[in-house]
Write an enzyme that holds these catalytic residues in place. Structure first.
Site, mmCIF file in Angstrom:
data_model
loop_
_atom_site.group_PDB
_atom_site.id
_atom_site.type_symbol
_atom_site.label_atom_id
_atom_site.label_comp_id
_atom_site.label_asym_id
_atom_site.label_seq_id
_atom_site.Cartn_x
_atom_site.Cartn_y
_atom_site.Cartn_z
ATOM 1 N N ASP A 5 3.107 -12.512 -24.271
ATOM 2 C CA ASP A 5 2.554 -13.026 -23.301
ATOM 3 C C ASP A 5 2.290 -14.657 -23.214
ATOM 4 O O ASP A 5 2.202 -15.003 -24.360
ATOM 5 C CB ASP A 5 1.283 -12.328 -22.638
ATOM 6 C CG ASP A 5 0.933 -12.636 -21.225
ATOM 7 O OD1 ASP A 5 1.580 -13.568 -20.545
ATOM 8 O OD2 ASP A 5 0.058 -12.066 -20.776
HETATM 9 C C1 BGC Z 1 0.695 -13.584 -17.462
HETATM 10 C C2 BGC Z 1 2.028 -12.901 -17.581
HETATM 11 C C3 BGC Z 1 3.005 -13.720 -16.842
HETATM 12 C C4 BGC Z 1 3.146 -14.908 -17.796
HETATM 13 C C5 BGC Z 1 3.905 -16.050 -17.080
HETATM 14 C C6 BGC Z 1 0.850 -14.939 -18.163
HETATM 15 O O1 BGC Z 1 -0.337 -15.614 -17.956
HETATM 16 O O2 BGC Z 1 -0.200 -12.812 -18.153
HETATM 17 O O3 BGC Z 1 1.888 -11.788 -16.575
HETATM 18 O O4 BGC Z 1 4.210 -13.374 -16.986
HETATM 19 O O5 BGC Z 1 1.821 -15.786 -17.421
HETATM 20 O O6 BGC Z 1 3.743 -16.649 -15.932
#
Ligand code: BGC
Length: 756
Positions: free
Chosen positions: A233
């Site tokens: 993530d």
């Molecule tokens: C989120 C993800 C997301 C990623 C990219 C993170 O903060 O938890 O779900 O895909 O950001 O935007």
């Protein structure tokens, strides 16, 4: 770049620095190119219900300025569709838009379990039930990947809250992980082969998910056979080398100059095996190679808007409909009072990384007015969207508007700030300005039917105000076409067929996770264990506002002829339980029924929920039509995860098979008896006398060792029934230290050795 088979050769030609650079992106949304080797960068993009493509190469999250894309219903709505075919269509459409926008991997679906209604990202998640979440997510991944666009199933694992999400340790026992938090991922990985899996921010039992070898390698790859790429993530990596060794292939966004250097140094000084780096680099190359099969496509904005509308309408859940308040009738001279700012300013998505810049937005008030050409529609805002306390003037205007109407439709919902990535809610109430208004409306015009349409991404409390409403329609956060979809359902153009994918409690405090959410001092203890959502409510026999699986229709369905047959055997590993049931549409309209199959183990060695969803089917039935549904269950569907044996265990004995229209509207039950040999419990000196005697091998051996007295009656402890009752639950080794029971230390040693 080379084809799949020659990836190892290509990896062999890269320098350590080049391989290290592949294991991080090159900016916020791109992988790293290796120009010398002909490897281009590919772009990934959020999100789960619509694309959020950043227009230029960028180094920030840039939440609002993405390229326009269709905002499909959020997972809160998709989950309530209980319709894998429909969700697959959304996946195909998302994949087509990704092709149009040159996106290689879409960062979704999000499939974490809704452990508490307070989780700020519940609108991005499908269900409190792993079976439902897994089936719907697999359909989404299949649809997406049919377009040669990769999915990223997220957030692996146990990311069930936003509070302290970057650091908190989700402390979950293994059985609970296996039965509740992992199966949706397991199903998607083993049936739909997602190109990527995204690890979560949080720790799982003390170890960051990004560095958790048990999760990322032992479970995901060794047990489930995952052959894709694990991406972090955004910002989940803390120790790049440890993460790589645990099985995390790609770090996003890249910590350029730091993570790559750390990898190169770790290889140089022998802390990191080159083979591990080679493998991760090969997985990135494979992803690039896979994404080359993608053909460009056109945007199809009109068709996708129509799909978004159909899906939203099929996901709305009619919670209540007394006196057939719905559907609305359209006739000259009839007046419909539409109350609530949400009718004019719809809420259709949540905040955070999943936020889509929609291609267009349907306004409920306009759509409802157009759908009721004969009637007169009058509007009053009633309250402000962000207001918690009532605005006297707005409320008075709403009461005046309602006074002249034949029916009132109130559009209520959560303020946008209540539902966002990064934050959990502190309560589940609608703003008092809205609930007070509903009560006042009902008081002021008592004979006028009052319909409430709700716009919220996670469960809200209904029990404090719904007695004032004749009908309640839960619309969730339904995407950009929610305005036309709600008009479709309110007017009966679409017969509602959504079912709750989560329980709506009477009170927040009743929920199984209430006392253990969101934790403290860096830990959240999943104290309710496997009793999440309806499993917990049912085990405690607590009343709820609306149970899991509930949803009404404008028609009625009857169930009959439940039959259960068995084939194969648990011991041979080929047990099949076939369940059939006939469902008939006994009403006057076409409609869709979700037939749900729940399983319960009547008497079990471990605590088990009274009912667990193991299959479902959504039927489309014309008036008078009937259909025989057939479900097949396997041993796994009846098993629990044994922490003693570290595997799924099917306990022979009786099981309840229940088929119904919700977890609490069971229309037929049948008991089946499953034969089989329970796994032998390991016997040691610390096993109790009762456990020894119950064992098919250990029991006779122990009886033999204790022997008989001169009259041929069982000797020692076995001859003393009263004593047996009192001390049979004492470990054998302890009994050996009591004299006169016929058990000696030598007996224990001999029997234990024979057992092993
Ligand atoms: C989120 C993800 C997301 C990623 C990219 C993170 O903060 O938890 O779900 O895909 O950001 O935007």
């Amino acid at each position: 770049m080379a084809e799949d088979e020659s990836l190892p050769a290509l990896v062999g030609e890269l320098t350590v620095q080049q391989k290290a650079s592949l294991c991080l992106g090159s900016d916020f949304w791109h992988t790293a190119p290796v120009e010398a080797a002909g490897v281009e960068a590919i772009m990934v993009s959020d999100g789960p219900h619509g694309l959020r493509k950043q227009p230029q190469r960028t180094d920030n999250a840039g939440l609002r300025d993405s390229v326009p894309a269709t905002c499909f219903p959020t997972a809160s709505a998709l989950g309530s569709s209980w319709d894998p075919d429909l969700v697959r269509e959304v996946g195909v459409a998302l994949g087509t838009e990704a092709r149009a926008q040159d996106i290689a991997v879409v960062l979704g679906p999000g499939i974490n379990i809704k452990r508490s209604p307070l989780c700020g990202r519940n609108f991005e998640y499908l269900s409190e039930d792993p079976h439902l979440a897994g089936r719907l997510a697999a359909a989404m991944v299949e649809g997406l990947q049919s377009q040669q666009v990769g999915a990223s199933v997220k957030h692996f694992a146990a990311n069930n809250q936003e509070t302290d999400r970057m650091r908190v340790s989700a402390d979950v026992d293994e059985r609970t992980l296996r039965e509740i938090y992992l199966p949706a991922f397991e199903h998607v990985v083993t049936t739909a082969q997602p190109w990527t899996v995204m690890c979560s921010y949080n720790k799982v039992n003390g170890e960051y998910a990004s560095q958790n070898r048990w999760l990322l390698t032992s479970i995901l790859r060794d047990e489930w056979g995952f052959d894709g790429l694990v991406v972090s993530d955004w910002g989940a990596v803390h120790d790049r080398v440890a993460a790589l060794a645990a099985g995390l292939d790609l770090e996003m966004p890249p910590n350029l100059g730091v993570s790559d250097r750390a990898i190169v140094e770790a290889v140089a000084d022998g802390r990191l095996d080159m083979a591990v780096l080679d493998q991760a680099a090969a997985r990135v190359l494979r992803l690039v190679e896979r994404s080359r099969r993608r053909e460009p496509a056109a945007m199809a904005a009109g068709a996708h808007h129509a799909l978004a509308r159909r899906v939203a309408a099929n996901s709305m859940v009619l919670l209540k409909n007394e006196g057939a308040a719905l559907p609305l009738t359209d006739a000259p001279g009839r007046t419909v009072a539409v109350i609530g700012e949400f009718a004019r300013t719809p809420r259709f998505q949540g905040m955070g990384s999943s936020q889509v810049n929609p291609t267009r937005v349907d306004v409920p008030l306009d759509e409802l007015t157009a759908a009721l050409p004969e009637a007169t529609v009058r509007f009053a805002a009633g309250f402000g969207i962000e207001d918690d306390s009532a605005d006297a003037e707005l409320a008075a205007e709403a009461l005046r508007t309602a006074a002249e109407a034949d029916v009132i439709v109130a559009f209520l919902g959560l303020p946008p700030d209540d539902e966002s990535e990064g934050l959990d809610r502190g309560h589940i109430d609608l703003p008092a300005a809205q609930t007070d208004l509903v009560l006042r409306l009902a008081d002021a015009v008592p004979g006028t039917p009052l319909v409430v349409a709700l716009f919220n991404g996670s469960a809200v409390r209904t029990s404090s105000w719904e007695h004032a409403a004749d009908a309640v329609l839960e619309c969730w956060l339904g995407g950009q076409a929610t305005g036309s979809a709600v008009a479709d359902v309110l007017t009966g153009a679409v017969n509602p067929s959504g079912r709750l994918a989560e329980t709506i409690p009477l009170r927040l405090q009743d929920g199984p996770s209430f006392l253990n959410f969101p934790g403290e001092q860096g830990h959240v203890r999943y104290g309710e264990g496997i009793f999440v959502g309806y499993r917990g409510f049912d085990a405690a026999d607590l009343p709820v506002a609306y149970p899991f699986g509930h949803g009404l229709s404008y028609t009625t369905f009857s169930y009959r002829d439940l039959a259960v047959t068995q084939a194969g055997s648990a011991d041979d590993g080929d047990l099949d339980v076939t369940v059939t049931c006939t469902v008939t549409n006994v009403g006057a309209r076409s409609g869709r029924e979700v037939v749900q199959l729940y399983v319960g183990d009547t008497a079990a060695a471990v605590a088990r929920p009274p009912r667990e969803l193991k299959a479902f089917s959504k039927l489309d039935l014309a008036p008078g039509a009937q259909h025989q549904v057939t479900f097949t269950l396997t041993a796994r569907d009846l098993s629990y995860w044994s922490t003693t044996h570290r595997r799924w265990v099917l306990e022979p004995g009786e099981f309840q098979i229940a088929v119904g229209a919700s977890s609490r509207d069971i229309r037929g039950t049948a008991a089946i008896v499953i034969d089989g040999t329970p796994p032998a419990e390991p016997l040691t000196g610390m096993s109790t006398l009762t456990e020894w005697l119950a064992d098919p091998v250990g029991g006779p051996a122990l009886r033999d060792a204790i022997g008989v007295d001169s009259d041929g009656q069982p000797a020692g402890i076995l001859g003393n029934e009263e004593l047996m009752r009192i001390i049979a639950n004492i470990p054998l080794s302890t009994l050996a230290s009591f004299r006169g029971l016929g058990i000696t230390e030598d007996t224990v040693e001999r029997l234990t050795a024979a057992q092993n």
